[in-house]
Design an enzyme around this catalytic site. Sequence first.
Site, short mmCIF file in Angstrom:
data_model
loop_
_atom_site.label_atom_id
_atom_site.label_comp_id
_atom_site.label_asym_id
_atom_site.label_seq_id
_atom_site.Cartn_x
_atom_site.Cartn_y
_atom_site.Cartn_z
N HIS A 1 0.84 -1.04 0.12
CA HIS A 1 0.11 -0.03 0.06
C HIS A 1 0.87 1.24 0.01
CE1 HIS A 1 -3.60 2.50 0.81
NE2 HIS A 1 -2.74 3.14 1.20
N ASP B 1 -15.35 2.30 6.65
CA ASP B 1 -14.33 3.43 6.19
C ASP B 1 -14.88 4.31 5.06
OD1 ASP B 1 -11.58 4.24 5.61
OD2 ASP B 1 -11.75 3.16 4.11
N ARG C 1 -14.58 12.59 6.32
CA ARG C 1 -13.33 13.27 6.45
C ARG C 1 -12.89 14.16 5.26
NH1 ARG C 1 -9.46 8.55 7.03
NH2 ARG C 1 -7.92 10.21 7.09
N SER D 1 -8.20 3.77 8.51
CA SER D 1 -8.68 3.66 7.45
C SER D 1 -8.02 2.64 6.38
CB SER D 1 -8.63 5.00 6.69
OG SER D 1 -8.95 4.94 5.46
N LYS E 1 -8.87 -1.71 5.78
CA LYS E 1 -8.99 -2.46 4.43
C LYS E 1 -8.15 -3.54 4.16
CE LYS E 1 -8.92 1.77 2.86
NZ LYS E 1 -9.17 3.18 2.31
N1 URA Z 1 -5.80 6.29 2.03
C1 URA Z 1 -6.91 5.77 2.68
O1 URA Z 1 -7.19 4.70 2.30
N2 URA Z 1 -7.14 6.35 3.62
C2 URA Z 1 -6.65 7.51 4.44
O2 URA Z 1 -7.12 7.92 5.26
C3 URA Z 1 -5.79 7.99 3.67
C4 URA Z 1 -5.19 7.41 2.26
#
Ligand code: URA
Length: 422
Positions: free
Chosen positions: A82, A161, A168, A183, A187
């Site tokens: 990621h 999320d 947000r 967040s 995932k």
């Molecule tokens: N990427 C995400 O999935 N969540 C965040 O809060 C910031 C970047």
Amino acid sequence: MLVVPLIERKRDGGALTPEEWSALVAAYTDGRIPDYQMAALLMAVLLRGLERHELAALTDAMLASGQRLAFDSWPTPRVDKHSTGGVGDKVSLVLTPLVAACGVAVPMMSGRGLGHTGGTLDKLEAIPGFRTVLSLAEIRAQVMKIGCAMIGQTPEIAPADRRIYALRDVTGTVEAIPLIAASIMSKKLAEGLNALVLDVKRGSGAFLPALEQSLELARTMIALGEDRGCPTVALLTAMDRPLGRACGNALETEEAILALRGEGPEDLMEVTYALGVEMLLAAGVEKTSKKARHRLENALGSGLAAEKFERMIEAQGGNPGVVEDASVLAQAKEVEVYKAPRTGVVVRVEPKVIGRAVVAMGGGRLKVEDPVDPTVEALAQAIVVADKLTAKPLPLVSHRVTKSGVEELTRPDSGRTSRSPR
Ligand code: URA
């Protein structure tokens, strides 16, 4: 549930219990708490932070709001990567098939462009027909058959999320380290992984530009992953300039394809290989960085990685011919060369300015009657030409962060990356 006392407690620097976080997240996801109350709470979190047990509870509650990918007793190791987001960052498109070609499955779930940064899904959708929306059952079947899938967040994964992130985005609460960590990890932990590798960007084009913030984000995510049985490691990489040569969805996809054919720019390849090495080590298919790097180079050089990409594109409904012939991608109607305003060396290319220009073009906000082409304006602002280099760019891969601590990978005198032997 009574939300006001919880908002007040957080506002005043107190902590919520795990049960309170769990109930809050469940109620918000079900629509039983209004956006304005959740927004107030998120702002209190941004200002006050979260204690470790609160962050754990929030992440678990977000994870529990949806389903998880389950691979049952399938023995192939699964590792994902990621990135916290950058400009020109097409690493995922190269890395996913490359690592899959080395025998490690990659169920990659990516996002759309956010702010000035590009999104992997937008890049993939430049490939005619490519579907980024797959069900959990389709993802599982494809990963088990081909070794990789590149998809968007499905409605089944961490729906909390989705809702919290959207809120947000419009309430100035994106840039909170605990919220970003919860967040991302809610995932990633739903993907049924054996390990996770994080690419945490630093520098002016990153969401968190300062080194200390990047390190804190890395440490926070690593702790969340490790505590939940998912070994997690992070590399800090440079985002004080765009990565590679191309910026813009179709152009970046083309550059990624060139990279898979062995013609990638050096910086893109260095970051891709560094992350790939970590993924192979984390998967346990190689024991040393050197061997892992060799394996990756062989998979690329032999054409196996490009072939994997072709198979993945085909499986997801895209035109696999794009790997042989990138002209299948959308082409610009007009191409103009931007001339340097003066003789000298390029001392800076500001990623945020380039990223915003790409967004503006993709957003269709350019009008033919515009008196000045904003792209040219952006280039003039982003690209700084001077007589000589004034400051050194950040090292491409500067730190490796694990649960045991931070390893600096740069030699101060050379500015080039080095890695202690493992
Ligand atoms: N990427 C995400 O999935 N969540 C965040 O809060 C910031 C970047």
